[in-house]
Write an enzyme that holds these catalytic residues in place. Sequence first.
Site, PDB file in Angstrom:
ATOM      1  N   ASP A 505       0.813  -1.220   0.000  1.00  0.00           N
ATOM      2  CA  ASP A 505       0.000   0.000   0.000  1.00  0.00           C
ATOM      3  C   ASP A 505       0.842   1.264   0.000  1.00  0.00           C
ATOM      4  OD1 ASP A 505      -2.729  -0.720  -0.011  1.00  0.00           O
ATOM      5  OD2 ASP A 505      -2.590  -1.401   2.059  1.00  0.00           O
TER       6      ASP A 505
HETATM    7  C1  BGC Z   1       0.431   1.178   6.309  1.00  0.00           C
HETATM    8  C2  BGC Z   1       0.093  -0.035   5.506  1.00  0.00           C
HETATM    9  C3  BGC Z   1      -1.389  -0.140   5.363  1.00  0.00           C
HETATM   10  C4  BGC Z   1      -1.981   1.151   4.843  1.00  0.00           C
HETATM   11  C5  BGC Z   1      -3.471   1.040   4.835  1.00  0.00           C
HETATM   12  C6  BGC Z   1      -0.200   2.403   5.732  1.00  0.00           C
HETATM   13  O1  BGC Z   1       0.070   3.491   6.536  1.00  0.00           O
HETATM   14  O2  BGC Z   1       1.833   1.331   6.370  1.00  0.00           O
HETATM   15  O3  BGC Z   1       0.608  -1.203   6.133  1.00  0.00           O
HETATM   16  O4  BGC Z   1      -1.721  -1.185   4.503  1.00  0.00           O
HETATM   17  O5  BGC Z   1      -1.586   2.232   5.624  1.00  0.00           O
HETATM   18  O6  BGC Z   1      -4.113   2.143   4.416  1.00  0.00           O
HETATM   19  C1  NOJ Z   2      -1.597  -3.866   5.427  1.00  0.00           C
HETATM   20  C2  NOJ Z   2      -2.783  -3.945   4.523  1.00  0.00           C
HETATM   21  O1  NOJ Z   2      -3.897  -4.396   5.245  1.00  0.00           O
HETATM   22  C3  NOJ Z   2      -2.523  -4.866   3.360  1.00  0.00           C
HETATM   23  O2  NOJ Z   2      -3.605  -4.840   2.490  1.00  0.00           O
HETATM   24  C4  NOJ Z   2      -1.256  -4.474   2.663  1.00  0.00           C
HETATM   25  O3  NOJ Z   2      -1.036  -5.410   1.646  1.00  0.00           O
HETATM   26  C5  NOJ Z   2      -0.085  -4.436   3.614  1.00  0.00           C
HETATM   27  N1  NOJ Z   2      -0.382  -3.575   4.712  1.00  0.00           N
HETATM   28  C6  NOJ Z   2       1.196  -3.973   2.956  1.00  0.00           C
HETATM   29  O4  NOJ Z   2       1.151  -2.617   2.645  1.00  0.00           O
END
Ligand code: BGC
Ligand code: NOJ
Length: 830
Positions: A505
């Site tokens: 993400d």
């Molecule tokens: C986090 C990710 C997460 C995303 C969701 C980010 O700030 O680092 O792990 O999946 O937010 O919106």
């Molecule tokens: C957490 C999110 O829930 C997941 O969808 C994503 O793939 C990982 N973070 C990595 O960014």
Amino acid sequence: MESKNFGYFDDKNREFVITNPATPFPWINYLGNEDFFGLISNTGGGYDFYKDAKFRRITRYRYNGVPMDNGGRYFYINDNGTVWNPGWKPCKTPLDSYECRHGMNYTRITGSKNGIEASVLFFVPLKTWAEIQKVTLKNTTSEKKTIKLFSFAEWCLWNAATDMENFQRNWSTGEVEIDGATIYHKTEYKERRNHYAYYTVTNANIDGYDTDRESFIGLYNEFADPQCVMAGKPSNSLAHGWSPIASHYIEVELAPGESKDYIFMLGYVENAQEEKFSAEDIERKKNGTLISSQDSDVTLVNKAKANALIEKFSTVEAVDAAFAELAQMWDALLDKYVVKSDDERLNRMVNIWSQYQCMITFNFSRSASFFESGVGRGMGFRDSNQDLVGFVHQIPSRARERIIDIASTQFPDGGCYHQYQPLTKHGNNDIGGGFNDDPCWLIFGTVAYIKETGDFSILQEPVPFDNEPGTEVSLMEHLRISFNHVVENLGPHMLPLIGRADWNDCLNLNCFSWDPNESFQTTENNSEGSKAESLMIAGLFVVTGKDYVELCKQIGDNAEAERAQKCIDSMVEAVKKHGWDGEWYLRAYDFYGNKIGSNECEEGKIFIESQGFCTMAGIGLEEGMVDKAIDSCKKYLDCEHGMVLNNPAYTTYHVEMGEISSYPAGYKENAGIFCHNNPWVIIGETVAGRGNDAWELFRKISPMYLKDQALHKVEPYVNCQMVAGKDAAKPGEGKNSWLTGTAAWMWLTVSQYLLGIKPTYDGLMIDPCLDSDIKEYSVKRILRGTEYDITVKNPNGNQKGVKSITVDGVAIEGNIIKATPGKHVVEVVM
Ligand code: BGC
Ligand code: NOJ
């Protein structure tokens, strides 16, 4: 049993036993498994909600409080002026003994002080919209004891988000009723809400109560010294606005050696519009048996449903029977895959905790934990598809329903909402779509479901687009457009366009944000003409594309299988040609077409995701790419606690990369050990037949093998999302426990790729990949009603390759055991 500083595993009871309440972080558990849920910490903190942690929050929780984890389900005991809690907090009076047992959807907290032992069992009975708290008080002295028991719960004004921000309204709306031992919370019930909550004692009368927080605690007191508890006297307060609470007061007399059980119940009720109010109660209110903070008589809540449940659980026998039913459910759930080996940590993980965590992530997605506030995120499209792969063998019917819900949020072009709300099941417009890995995961989830159940009929289910009635097409058609979404969105190197981000993400290649008020996830300042491509999606496409091809063949659509195979072949070529950096797979091409995750880069030379998925896909296996990529992972990413996400970590902000470069080095997506994608590399290692490497990494990531609970900080019985990486200030420190795709991936890895018992369309495939030290183990697997008792022998310490298989004494060709009814004894030699 193994003793550690803060707790140990009790495998027989499937519990983790915490022996020191001052854990390095609250160590929590989850109550409930279908509609009514609770989070509970080892000191009784946490909250309850119905289905949706944002819109139906029942009790209040304070995030980021000082001290951490204040507020929750508290029982106070005032024993002749000594005030204490069985769970130590909030009073923190030193206890004579303390123990918290976190089990499968229940928690039992026991404390003792001055000859009184207080034990509280918390659980949600099956199919019940209420949490039971069975309080057992025991006098262990030889003298009579008289003590004062106070309960405490604080109501949330339903919407967990506005509850913490809109005080000009909130402090005027709170309303309650008191009816005998039952305290009702009915804020906003008279107008638009069809639900109320209640907190009651089902098997005893009470000697007083409080419903107004300030009257009970005192404006200048704290949870640790509520004025009523300290004075040993309730104030029988009636809440009008401000902060409604529910507290019962009971005077308890205990003869020497005597013990008494009190059943507290905290429940939720929904009533149809025409049945919302109770006319009968008007009389009772007049004669004083019912007390209400409401001015008007005509809006007293209809208590029929609450009363029925109170009646149902009004005896210890009924409560014990419900608790036994919960245990039976878990016996059955955990009977589908049971390993026996001489590694007790492996057994513990496979037979108990991994499967338990998979149930929790399936239920909660990424919504409610002590790291996810429950107000921000709904169910993730990709997350839920991955979660169901870890859960499908437990309750296939629920996985089926989930697949349909998820697919219903897809758009006609194959793209999809990134998240949806569990209450409405509608896509979340604030986030929208554009995460180009999302569609592939629908194939991933659906295939896992069919392989587990053999239920091909799901493919014919009519499923709408964006929940729009009238737009239904078959689920199979949804899979086709999912596959095509990748094919139709290729960039200049014929690799998949990344969109807003892929699995990561935080790799936001079209975001270009200099404004801290913009969301990395939804901002696209530079989307027009973007050429940003993802090697992670390329690998994911090949893995799930092969699944799609196999599925098409299964249903006899050979033309589609052939078409799809060609697309996969081209993708494999594109990866080999434009996605190989010499020693490892590239990660991406950015907006300008520059490489990300290349030896040419100064930082972020190598990334784990593309190594994981491209090795899993076996891209370039013959050419040695898989082995080289794994070697590079070991060389550049690995450390004592697992593999970091990228290396070297970014030390400055790269506007063309987005959130990933916003994190300090060693944390989260910037070179943290993102546990979620370590299993991808483990699976890649099994593809290359590198059993020793695979098990080594597996043991680093599974919490069962943890060496230092204090350093790890978060719960040692479940995986967390991220462990601080080698560049961090404190490598090995865990964060974001419980709700992570790591759960499903670790389950998939250990059950199917390491122990090698894999459901296929025809039956079970046996294909273990072992550490040479593993000489023998057995697995009982129940698939589609058939029981397989499988013993795997590895006399020569091989890492991969099945030599022979017998089924009920008869040798078979190949390594797939056909699904035939009954019970089979399977012997495998490596
Ligand atoms: C986090 C990710 C997460 C995303 C969701 C980010 O700030 O680092 O792990 O999946 O937010 O919106
Ligand atoms: C957490 C999110 O829930 C997941 O969808 C994503 O793939 C990982 N973070 C990595 O960014």
